[in-house]
Design a protein around this motif. Structure first.
Motif, short mmCIF file in Angstrom:
data_model
loop_
_atom_site.label_atom_id
_atom_site.label_comp_id
_atom_site.label_asym_id
_atom_site.label_seq_id
_atom_site.Cartn_x
_atom_site.Cartn_y
_atom_site.Cartn_z
N TYR A 48 -35.61 56.23 -32.98
CA TYR A 48 -36.46 55.19 -34.01
C TYR A 48 -37.04 56.13 -35.04
O TYR A 48 -36.90 55.84 -36.10
N GLN A 49 -37.69 57.07 -34.74
CA GLN A 49 -38.56 57.91 -35.61
C GLN A 49 -37.40 58.73 -36.50
O GLN A 49 -37.69 58.78 -37.78
N GLU A 50 -36.17 59.36 -35.99
CA GLU A 50 -35.36 59.57 -36.93
C GLU A 50 -34.85 58.72 -37.76
O GLU A 50 -34.31 59.23 -38.98
N VAL A 51 -34.44 57.23 -37.36
CA VAL A 51 -33.83 56.36 -38.14
C VAL A 51 -35.12 56.38 -39.35
O VAL A 51 -34.82 56.04 -40.61
N TYR A 52 -36.22 56.11 -38.87
CA TYR A 52 -37.27 55.76 -39.73
C TYR A 52 -37.55 56.77 -41.02
O TYR A 52 -37.64 56.60 -42.15
N ARG A 53 -37.36 58.02 -40.39
CA ARG A 53 -37.62 59.08 -41.32
C ARG A 53 -36.17 59.27 -42.16
O ARG A 53 -36.54 59.33 -43.54
N PHE A 54 -35.03 58.80 -42.00
CA PHE A 54 -33.94 58.69 -42.73
C PHE A 54 -34.22 57.53 -43.89
O PHE A 54 -33.72 57.80 -45.08
N LEU A 55 -34.61 56.39 -43.46
CA LEU A 55 -34.79 55.25 -44.31
C LEU A 55 -36.11 55.69 -45.31
O LEU A 55 -35.97 55.03 -46.31
N ARG A 56 -37.10 56.38 -44.97
CA ARG A 56 -38.04 56.71 -45.81
C ARG A 56 -37.85 57.24 -47.07
O ARG A 56 -38.47 57.13 -47.96
N LYS A 57 -36.73 57.93 -47.07
CA LYS A 57 -36.18 58.83 -48.26
C LYS A 57 -35.75 57.72 -49.28
O LYS A 57 -34.95 56.73 -48.85
N ARG A 58 -36.17 57.79 -50.55
CA ARG A 58 -35.88 56.87 -51.44
C ARG A 58 -34.22 56.61 -51.69
O ARG A 58 -34.00 55.37 -51.67
N GLU A 59 -33.46 57.70 -51.61
CA GLU A 59 -31.97 57.44 -51.63
C GLU A 59 -31.37 56.72 -50.42
O GLU A 59 -30.15 56.19 -50.59
N ASN A 60 -32.13 56.62 -49.41
CA ASN A 60 -31.47 55.97 -48.28
C ASN A 60 -32.18 54.54 -47.75
O ASN A 60 -31.69 53.84 -47.16
N PRO B 155 -33.61 46.44 -47.68
CA PRO B 155 -32.81 45.06 -48.01
C PRO B 155 -31.48 44.86 -47.32
O PRO B 155 -30.94 43.83 -47.14
N ASN B 156 -30.66 46.07 -46.99
CA ASN B 156 -29.42 46.00 -46.21
C ASN B 156 -29.38 45.85 -45.06
O ASN B 156 -28.19 45.83 -44.27
N LEU B 157 -30.71 45.66 -44.29
CA LEU B 157 -30.57 45.67 -42.84
C LEU B 157 -30.64 44.22 -42.21
O LEU B 157 -30.95 43.48 -43.23
N GLY B 158 -30.07 43.90 -41.23
CA GLY B 158 -30.08 42.68 -40.52
C GLY B 158 -29.59 42.88 -39.05
O GLY B 158 -29.23 43.93 -38.87
N TYR B 159 -29.19 41.69 -38.48
CA TYR B 159 -28.74 41.63 -37.25
C TYR B 159 -27.68 40.60 -37.30
O TYR B 159 -27.58 39.56 -37.97
N ALA C 243 -31.66 51.74 -49.26
CA ALA C 243 -30.57 50.67 -49.47
C ALA C 243 -29.44 50.97 -48.64
O ALA C 243 -28.34 50.08 -48.56
N ALA C 244 -29.59 51.84 -47.70
CA ALA C 244 -28.51 52.17 -46.71
C ALA C 244 -28.23 50.86 -45.73
O ALA C 244 -28.95 50.18 -45.67
N ASN C 245 -26.94 50.70 -45.34
CA ASN C 245 -26.64 49.66 -44.65
C ASN C 245 -26.45 50.12 -43.17
O ASN C 245 -26.51 51.24 -43.06
N VAL C 246 -26.21 49.25 -42.38
CA VAL C 246 -26.08 49.45 -41.00
C VAL C 246 -25.07 50.71 -40.37
O VAL C 246 -25.32 51.87 -39.90
N ASP C 247 -23.93 50.49 -41.23
CA ASP C 247 -22.78 51.48 -41.14
C ASP C 247 -23.25 53.01 -41.53
O ASP C 247 -22.97 53.88 -40.79
N ARG C 248 -23.91 53.10 -42.66
CA ARG C 248 -24.41 54.30 -43.10
C ARG C 248 -25.32 54.78 -42.10
O ARG C 248 -25.62 56.03 -42.13
#
Length: 136
Positions: A34-46, A80-84, A48-53
């Motif tokens: 989770y921490q790895e994903v959160y660090r990835f998503l905190r970067k401005r360029e990431n 915004p591109n996250l969901g389930y 808007a990443a979707n689940v596949d990315r």
């Protein structure tokens, strides 16, 4: 009272107390992921990443991402591109168990069912008030 269960991830025994579905070791691994994903998503360029990315970049399982979004650990308002997946059709949603389309279809079917029931009830009321006479 704790219940002895098998961990669905590693199959080891653990005391289930209702707090988490996996053993302590697997819970710690999930938290690290989770921490790895959160660090990835905190970067401005990431953001808007979707689940596949996210899966491609972090190697985290898709189901784990869905679990975090469902539980509110990853907020679709911030990403915004996250969901389930919708429980009915599989489309991504951000609230509830059904997507907007499936909710609308279900509501429409319920309205149709209610209208049909009202019609049957009205017909039954009218039939009770009808008197038949015999002609001779």
């Amino acid at each position: 009272m704790a219940e002895l269960r098998n961990c669905p991830s590693c199959n080891s025994f653990f005391n289930y107390t209702g707090m988490r579905e996996v053993c302590h070791n697997c819970a710690q691994k999930e938290e690290d992921q989770y921490q790895e994903v959160y660090r990835f998503l905190r970067k401005r360029e990431n953001r808007a990443a979707n689940v596949d990315r996210i899966v491609e970049a972090t190697s985290v399982e898709r189901d784990l991402l869905y679990k975090w979004v469902r539980k509110g650990r990853l907020h679709p308002a911030m990403f915004p591109n996250l969901g389930y997946p919708c429980d009915n059709c599989g489309r991504l949603t951000t609230t509830g168990k059904l997507c907007e389309k499936c909710q609308n279809e279900l509501k429409s079917e319920l309205r149709t069912l209610e209208a049909a029931q009202e019609f049957r009830d009205e017909m039954n009321r009218q039939n009770r008030a009808t008197y038949h006479s015999e002609k001779k």
